[in-house]
Design an enzyme around this catalytic site. Structure first.
Site, mmCIF file in Angstrom:
data_model
loop_
_atom_site.group_PDB
_atom_site.id
_atom_site.type_symbol
_atom_site.label_atom_id
_atom_site.label_comp_id
_atom_site.label_asym_id
_atom_site.label_seq_id
_atom_site.Cartn_x
_atom_site.Cartn_y
_atom_site.Cartn_z
ATOM 1 N N TYR A 85 0.706 -1.101 0.110
ATOM 2 C CA TYR A 85 0.017 -0.066 -0.289
ATOM 3 C C TYR A 85 0.646 1.556 0.047
ATOM 4 O O TYR A 85 1.593 1.330 0.646
ATOM 5 C CB TYR A 85 -0.594 0.029 1.219
ATOM 6 C CG TYR A 85 -1.788 0.569 1.421
ATOM 7 C CD1 TYR A 85 -2.622 1.322 0.438
ATOM 8 C CD2 TYR A 85 -1.653 1.857 2.828
ATOM 9 C CE1 TYR A 85 -3.411 2.607 0.810
ATOM 10 C CE2 TYR A 85 -2.714 2.549 2.833
ATOM 11 C CZ TYR A 85 -3.857 2.918 2.012
ATOM 12 O OH TYR A 85 -4.693 4.155 1.588
ATOM 13 N N TYR A 110 -9.381 -4.277 9.772
ATOM 14 C CA TYR A 110 -8.067 -3.498 9.362
ATOM 15 C C TYR A 110 -7.819 -2.922 9.977
ATOM 16 O O TYR A 110 -7.276 -2.508 11.485
ATOM 17 C CB TYR A 110 -7.347 -3.521 8.039
ATOM 18 C CG TYR A 110 -5.893 -2.674 7.886
ATOM 19 C CD1 TYR A 110 -4.997 -3.940 8.387
ATOM 20 C CD2 TYR A 110 -5.831 -1.269 7.989
ATOM 21 C CE1 TYR A 110 -3.498 -3.571 8.876
ATOM 22 C CE2 TYR A 110 -4.247 -1.234 8.398
ATOM 23 C CZ TYR A 110 -3.624 -1.700 8.570
ATOM 24 O OH TYR A 110 -2.858 -1.340 9.226
#
Ligand code: B12
Ligand SMILES: Nc1nc2c(ncn2[C@@H]2O[C@H](COP(=O)(O)OP(=O)(O)O)[C@@H](O)[C@H]2O)c(=O)[nH]1
Ligand SMILES: [Mg+2]
Lengths: 338, 738
Positions: free
Chosen positions: B103, B257
């Site tokens: 990411y 998450y």
């Protein structure tokens, strides 16, 4: 006891009483907020100091609409003030909100959550929002709130809203400092409603059933109907004013206009019959008496000798040697002799 | 409990050697072990020798076959087959490794594109775009509310032109792209689709994932824009558009998450995520889709933290529960039952102290995610708690996965911990706990209701406060933070620095250019159509694609929708007592309480602090924990709203007459915004109000902040007992002086 403090230190720190009162009148927010702090302080010199400022600006008070909003925790008082207040600001009003937050932990600290519900209103230049911890006074409204209210008036706010949690005691106190008493209730749970005592309903000039939206809507309307028939049986508090019941959704901004027009109607009636100033005078009388009681109480209990005496009499009372009333008589007599 | 037959051996003949294999443990043998263990424990009772995890799961020192007795339905599973507990595919990594998907995103599209291309050259196999907070919240870079945020915590995207630059020379028909976008999901997804279109790639070839999980935004991630109801409509419009036109595309990434990162336990993470998933399924069904049209394209996203075996168990449990939950919708396609997930190692587990330790933490977490059978993985960089990843730290993060994948042999066996007494038993316990949490929210009326009541958010905040107390009391060890602290450490670490002024000016130039060159009539028409679509019916993604094609910007599209839907204001709730009650005997805690009492006596009131967030930074875990802990210590605490400007915060500080403003800064806006706050305080008579800052403040910024007038700075890992003592010390000192 004499009320004598060295104010020069405070004047050095905060500015002279003259200066402060001038700044209050000019609408300086910093000064307003500091003076409210001083009047909320537990230090007597602070209180005395702020009273001196307040006395100077007293002639400039009294020009606002004083609105009290009460109801059980979670009914949406703060949310309602956000919506209602924003509506009034859009109408050109200057709003001050005094929110007394009851949450206080063992440590004496608290999280003051009301203002987080008034996000938009708090951003407005025409709004002043002051959340205050309730501190020791149960229910939370106290002398501080009255003084803060007057300070806000002197600073030019034309509508003052006092938010307090309805836990019984405080309503009577609030209703003694505001002109119109609005009670918020809401559907859902049911226990909330039961918690509202009859006495509180009797104090209300306007009852708002909030959260009339989504699934709760029809229930809200039912409750409003019930209350409507119940309040018909009440004796009007003011000549010709019958308690009104309406529904609203603070969250979805519904019913606000109607509430405002009822409020306006109330004040019109109140004003025309010149009840308003009489009512406020009466409130000041009551305030005076309350203060006398509180002052005396405080002085008695902070007197070391008297406290010792109380302990002695307590024992006597407990073993049945003296009647409580007789003991009290002796204690007070002793106190007055000093 | 145990098999009473003392001699159960199966005699096995293997060529000429006779072996005895024990199947089942005799009671006698177990008693022997207990005796031995009891002796080794020297006085401590074996009965009390266990670990209660934050999930309130009791972990015993030893697991045996007995623990598997009732787990037949769990043990007899195979990968690729219902209920997919052992993996969504029959061959798993033995055939195709997990996708290495890091990411990333920062400053401009140009810089990020450059970075992506390097990563792909060096072994990364999928892209994952991190947008800046202005984009997340639907503001163009020239909006006055985002001056501190543009380009800081991700890449700034204002229009399709930026999107095209972002994916320049990256073939979108081949590269699977994940985009973390929820609030401004319409213009951003539309931007990606149109960028691909102008690359010559049709919609049907696009593969990847859009996060598009709005429920958890209201709970923990805080980049929502519109109210829940309208937001849910956007989600189902996207599911319905992609299920028809983008068959390879994951229309939603249902994310736990952020919950774990916000402080939830692992079972809360799992339960609330699966319950969110069910809610999206219901929304899509209500919008008229068939279950098998979209369910196979739902994907998940979990966090992998330091509780190693529990994390493995969590992923196995996730697949088991999902399959069973999905059966209620009667799908025909088995893929509708199978849970596929991305995982990211935990950022909260990483520390600013001795940051190289983070490499090790991340490696363990990555191993857990892989043993749990994740489909793709992001591993965090070791400078996580200091700044966005640098070149070096992102290289090491990527290589952590490459080494795991290529050198350790973990790929060679599917679900290798299956059958482990402990892991199977733990999996079962996680399943049970999770199911009861799901039941709780279902009874409230499902996640949309639970979320709008703030129920799940408060539950998570409570877990976070408990965790903070455990760490601050040294009950939970963090190496280098509360044990084995390396006091003499003075390493310099090269950090990524984003020049936010430069990014803004470049973005504004590009914005001006596009606005000059485009056909403004076409833009107005498409925006008007979008507005109408929002008011009435019409697929909002389809309409956004048209608007993006006409060169409408992300901000313009978001604004048009905001006009119809309004901008959501969160209602913040808070807890008290959870932190404080853990501390009855702690000296530092009592010391702070006593100082507060002392101060209150002198000052006539409790010390009052405004805990505030500035800019679009939505990290509220730290602020909420500070608020509740400070209140427990005796402060009067005002909590500022999210997304405030420095001026708004200053106004609130002055009206509430606080002693201190405590800024919690996570997303790097402080360098611009804190000096503006101090300026505004000074201009409005609040020059005596103390300002302190906590959160992610890179060492290089400390001097600047101090110069601007900040009294103290508290980095990650500072025990709250410490920061509270320091704040009250500053106040007492000032109190003496004045
Ligand atoms: C948890 C987390 C999240 C969670 C947030 C959950 C929530 N509701 O808060 C999630 C997963 C949602 C998240 C999302 C994002 N995150 Co994040 N996140 C983190 C992480 C891992 C931990 C922060 C945290 O909560 N720690 C636990 C708390 C208790 O600690 P703390 O806040 O530091 O507070 C302590 C001290 O600092 C101090 N303190 C803090 N404030 C105050 C105030 C006062 C008055 C006092 C006295 C003390 C004090 O006391 C506290 C106790 O010790 C950090 C990295 C890290 N390890 O710190 C990244 C990090 C902050 N995130 C980052 C980014 C970029 C993002 C995103 C913007 C990514 C994106 N582009 O989409 C998103 C968007 C979020 C948003 N809306 O703003 C970056 C920011 C980069 C930068 N500063 O340059 C970081 C640094 C990670 C990184 N290196 O990339 N994130
Ligand atoms: N559905 C609905 N919820 C509301 C309404 N007004 C307030 N609430 C919710 O009720 C809760 C309590 O509101 P709050 O204003 O803090 O109540 P207070 O304690 O009376 O001040 C919050 O979650 C609000 O969002 C309303 O009109 N409708
Ligand atoms: Mg309230």
């Amino acid at each position: 006891m004499k009320n004598f403090f060295s104010l020069s230190n405070l004047e050095k720190e905060y500015g002279s009483i003259r200066d402060l009162s001038k700044k209050i009148l000019s609408g300086d927010i910093r000064t307003l907020s500091r003076c409210i702090t001083l009047s909320e302080s537990s230090r007597e010199d602070h209180q005395f100091f702020s009273r001196s400022v307040l006395e100077k600006v007293l002639p400039m008070t009294g020009k606002s609409l004083r609105i009290g909003i009460s109801g059980p925790p979670g009914v949406g008082k703060s949310t309602f003030i956000e919506t209602f207040g924003t509506f009034l600001v859009d109408k050109g009003k200057k709003i001050a909100v005094l929110a007394v937050d009851p949450s206080s932990s063992k440590s004496g600290g608290s999280i003051l959550g009301d203002k987080t519900r008034m996000e938009r209103l708090s951003q407005s230049d025409s709004a002043f929002i002051r959340p205050s911890p309730a501190g020791e006074t149960l229910g939370g409204v106290s002398r501080h709130t009255r003084e803060a209210l007057l300070l806000c008036e002197a600073s030019g706010y034309d509508t003052i809203i006092v938010e307090t949690v309805g836990v019984g005691q405080s309503e009577a106190t609030v209703s003694n400092m505001i002109d119109i008493f609005i009670l918020l209730i809401s559907p859902g749970g049911g226990d909330e409603l039961q918690g509202i005592k009859r006495g509180i309903v009797e104090l209300a000039d306007l009852i708002i059933v909030n959260k009339a939206d989504g699934l709760l809507r029809s229930e809200a309307e039912n409750i409003a109907r019930e209350y409507n028939s119940a309040v018909k049986l009440l004796r009007p508090k003011i000549n010709k004013w019958n308690t009104r019941v309406v529904t609203c959704s603070a969250l979805e901004n519904k019913g606000i206009e109607e509430i405002w027009s009822i409020t306006e109607e109330f004040f019109k009636k109140f004003d025309q019959e010149s009840d308003l100033s009489a009512h406020r005078k009466e409130q000041f009388q009551k305030w005076l008496r309350e203060e006398i009681t509180q002052n005396l109480n405080k002085q008695i209990y902070s007197d070391k000798k008297i406290n010792d005496l109380i302990t002695i009499y307590e024992k006597k009372v407990l073993i049945g040697e003296v009647l409580p009333s007789a003991a009290a008589y002796e204690i007070v007599k002793n106190f007055l002799k000093k | 409990m145990f098999n009473d037959n003392n001699d159960i051996f199966i005699l096995l003949r293997n060529s000429s050697i006779e072996r005895k294999i024990m199947v089942g443990i005799s009671k006698k043998l177990f008693e022997e072990w207990k005796e031995l263990a009891q002796r080794e424990l020297k006085g401590k009772d074996l009965e009390n020798h266990y670990w209660i995890t934050p999930e309130e799961i009791k972990v015993k020192p030893l697991y045996t076959k007995e623990d598997l007795k009732d787990l037949a339905n769990q043990l007899e599973n195979l990968p690729g087959l219902e209920p997919f507990m052992r993996g969504p595919r029959a061959t798993m990594y033995t055939n195709k490794p997990w996708t290495i998907r890091q990411y990333a995103g920062f400053s401009t599209a140009e810089d990020s594109n450059e970075f992506y291309k390097k990563c792909l050259e060096n072994g990364q196999t999928g892209l994952s775009v991190a947008f800046d907070l202005a984009t997340h919240r639907g503001y163009d870079s020239d909006h006055p509310r985002v001056s501190g945020d543009v380009g800081k915590a991700g890449v700034a995207i204002d229009s399709v032109e930026d999107m095209k630059i972002l994916f320049n020379q990256i073939p979108l028909d081949k590269m699977s792209v994940s985009m973390t976008m929820n609030g401004a999901v319409l213009p951003v997804l539309a931007g990606y689709i149109v960028a691909a279109e102008e690359q010559g790639v049709p919609q049907k070839l696009l593969s990847g994932t859009i996060q598009n999980d709005i429920l958890k935004e209201f709970m923990v991630r805080n980049t929502y824009i519109y109210p829940p109801k309208e937001s849910m409509r956007i989600v189902s419009d996207i599911i319905s558009f992609t299920s028809k036109n983008m068959p390879l595309y994951n229309s939603i990434s249902i994310s736990g998450y952020h919950m774990q990162e916000a402080g939830s336990t692992l079972t809360q993470e799992l339960a609330y995520t699966l319950a969110d998933g069910i809610e999206y399924v219901r929304a899509a069904l209500e919008a008229g889709l068939e279950i098998d049209e979209f369910a196979p394209r739902l994907s998940f996203f979990f966090c992998t933290g330091m509780n190693f075996f529990m994390e493995v168990a969590k992923l196995r449990a996730a697949r088991f529960i999902w399959a069973n939950l999905m059966k209620q919708f009667n799908p025909k396609d088995p893929r509708s039952l199978s849970l596929r997930t991305h995982c990211q190692t935990s950022g909260v587990s990483l520390t600013s102290q001795d940051p190289h330790n983070n490499i090790i933490r991340t490696a363990y977490e990555a191993l857990a995610a892989v043993l749990g059978g994740t489909q793709s993985l992001h591993t965090n960089a070791f400078d996580e708690a200091l700044a966005l990843p640098s070149k070096l730290s992102s290289r090491i993060a990527r290589n952590t996965q490459l080494i795991l994948s290529e050198e350790t042999g973990v790929k060679e066996v599917i679900d290798p911990l299956a059958g482990s007494y402990y892991v199977e038993s733990l999996t079962n316990q996680v399943i049970e706990k999770t199911l009861s949490l799901i039941e709780e929210v279902e009874e409230m009326g499902g996640m949309t209701v639970a979320v709008s009541k703030g129920f799940t958010k408060i539950k998570i905040e409570e877990s976070a406060a408990k965790r903070q107390a455990r760490v601050d009391k040294n009950e939970e060890v963090i190496v280098g933070v509360n044990k084995y602290v390396n006091k003499n450490l003075n390493e310099e670490i090269d950090l990524l620095v984003v020049d936010n002024k430069k990014v803004i000016s470049e973005q504004i130039q590009k914005l001006n250019k596009i606005k000059k060159e485009r056909d403004n009539n076409a833009v107005n028409t498409s925006i008007e159509k979008l507005r109408n679509g929002a008011k009435n019916k019409g697929n909002l993604l389809e309409l956004s694609i048209e608007a993006i094609r006409s060169r409408a910007t992300v901000g313009e599209i978001s604004k048009a929708l905001e006009d119809v839907f309004s901008r959501h204001k969160a209602v913040s709730q808070s807890i008290t007592g959870v932190y404080g009650s853990a501390f009855s005997e702690d000296t530092l805690f009592n010391e702070a309480q006593n100082k507060v009492k002392n101060f209150a006596k002198k000052e006539g009131r409790q010390p009052r602090i405004l805990v505030a967030k500035l800019g679009q930074d939505g990290h509220d875990r730290g602020a909420k924990i500070i608020a509740t802990a400070f209140a427990d210590i005796g402060f009067d605490v005002d909590i500022g709203p999210l997304f405030a400007t420095p001026e708004e915060t200053s106004k609130q500080a002055i009206e509430n007459d606080v002693h201190v403003v405590g800024i919690s800064s996570q997303a790097a806006g402080h360098k611009t915004l804190v000096p503006e706050l101090i300026k505004s305080l000074t201009e409005n008579g609040g020059e005596k109000i103390i300002v302190v800052v906590g959160g992610i403040v890179p060492p290089g910024d400390i001097e600047d902040l101090k110069k601007a007038g900040v009294s103290a700075i508290f980095g990650p890992g500072t025990p709250i007992t410490n920061s509270a003592n320091q704040v009250i010390d500053i106040l007492l000192k000032k109190n003496l002086l004045s």
